[in-house]
Design an enzyme around this catalytic site. Structure first.
Site: not given
Length: 432
Positions: A14, A16, A18, A42, A415
């Site tokens: 989990d 990130g 994708g 994803h 990100s």
């Protein structure tokens, strides 16, 4: 220049992945899944539109990218058909863009029945699987009784093999778990109904990847789950059933191990975990609730609330070792916006008072482990959607720098939001 780039999670999944895979596939010709199954979730957000993929590689939304499901992936025909239909209903020509290894083990109804029966039998000691048959399918593979995509080319032999393996599993379901038997004819009919679709997408993945290497094509390998869930190196037995580390790329796709050029570790700015298992930095206070709410920490596959805590650099250093990481992509930095202080776990205190800087191996050895924290000032300014490093608050930059110092790995990508545009690429893995 790195032609073969691996993207994998450095925590408990989990992180990130994708979004980052989707972003980097702008330059890739192939995107390859090499482990896991439809227990992955994803989530991609493109121009505000959300897409959740579980089995199909994240590159499927790209017109000029071929997505590949490698032999290390356990493949549920039902899940694949469902996902294909959802994408095709949106106008995405999945069958023109997707290829499969004939060595993919199949997940069938009896695997799901076994998974759920076992979790129920474990009671309070349940592992917290997704209940999708992943573990039992990998078991069948290792026991050499599993059915594979390639078996579908000979339907008569497939039916015979299926009958034999279902007799074995139904005996276990009925006599040991006191559960209902799975209907052989239904499993056979359901599988035969999609057999030709699956076999039409089969390719020799290892040969394809070697030819791509010789041409100099860019290839992205997409990991599922995270390093600390690796069957061999994770918090056993609270792990997944596949090798989530970089070593899984070679065995799960057929790429020669020497040809991996760059390994990008996806690192969430804090820690999360779904299901049971050790989690030294887990927070049960208002800050934990804040991280869950701000980060929308609910599983894309199960919908379960994720456990939340401070970033554990001890555990991340283990991921650095196991994966020979080239660089990090730091995700969800914006979730920390507004906190007066942020903490980093820099060591563990063991029950006997010793301080250690490495993770224990077995889950039982984590009992009584206490995190030793380094506290840093937080920031009140918003980092959401910031697209240039100069736009980040100094306190956030200090936090990033300290992570690099503690792990010895540069943060090459940052990100700051769910959309692919909300990203700073400081060093492109394909150019590294």
């Amino acid at each position: 220049m790195g032609n073969n780039v691996v993207v994998l999670g450095t925590q408990w999944g989990d992180e990130g992945k994708g979004k980052i895979v989707d972003l980097l596939t702008e330059r890739a010709k192939y995107v390859v899944r090499y482990q896991g199954g439809h227990n992955a979730g994803h989530t991609l957000v493109i121009n505000g539109e959300k897409t959740v993929l579980h089995l199909i590689p994240s590159g499927i939304l790209r017109e000029n990218v071929t997505s590949i499901i490698g032999n290390g992936v356990v493949l549920s025909p039902a899940a694949l058909m469902k996902e294909m239909k959802e994408l095709e209903d949106r106008g995405i020509p999945v069958r023109e863009r997707l290829l499969l290894s004939e060595a993919c083990p199949l997940i069938l109804d009896y695997h799901v029945a076994l998974d759920n029966a076992r979790e129920k039998a474990r009671g309070a000691k349940a592992i917290g699987t997704t209940g999708r048959g992943i573990g039992p399918a990998y078991e069948d593979k290792v026991a050499r009784r599993g059915l594979r995509v390639g078996d579908l080319f000979d339907k008569e032999t497939f039916a015979e093999k299926l009958k034999e393996v279902m007799e074995y599993h139904n005996f276990q379901l009925v006599n040991y778990y006191k559960a209902e038997a799975v209907d052989y004819q239904k499993v056979l009919d359901d599988t035969m109904a999609v057999a030709d679709i699956l076999t039409s997408m089969v390719v020799d993945v290892s040969d394809l990847l070697d030819q791509a290497r010789q041409r100099g094509d860019f290839v992205m390998f997409e990991g599922a789950q995270g390093t600390l869930l690796d069957i061999d190196h994770g918090t056993y037995p609270y792990v997944t059933s596949s090798n989530t580390t970089a070593g899984g790329v070679a065995t799960g796709s057929g790429l020669g191990p020497r040809y991996v050029d760059y390994v990008l570790g996806i690192l969430k700015a804090y820690s999360t975990r779904v299901g049971a298992g050790p989690f030294p930095t887990e927070l049960f206070d208002e800050t934990g609730e804040f991280l869950c709410k701000q980060g929308n920490e609910f599983g894309a596959t199960t919908g379960r609330r994720r456990r939340t805590g401070w970033l554990d650099t001890v555990a991340v250093r283990r991921a650095v070792q196991l994966n020979s990481l080239s660089g990090f992509c730091l995700t969800k930095l914006d979730v920390l916006d507004g906190l007066k202080e942020v903490k980093l776990c820099v060591a563990y205190r063991m029950p006997d008072g010793r301080e250690v800087a490495t993770t224990p191996l077995a889950a039982d050895d984590w009992k009584g482990v206490e995190p030793i924290y380094e506290t840093m000032p937080g920031w009140s300014e918003s980092t959401f959607g910031v697209k240039d490093r100069s736009g980040l608050p100094q306190a956030a930059l200090n936090y990033i720098k300290r992570i690099e110092e503690l792990t010895g790995v540069p943060i090459d990508i940052i990100s700051t939001g769910p959309d692919r545009t909300e990203t700073m690429i400081l060093r492109d893995p394909f150019d590294a």
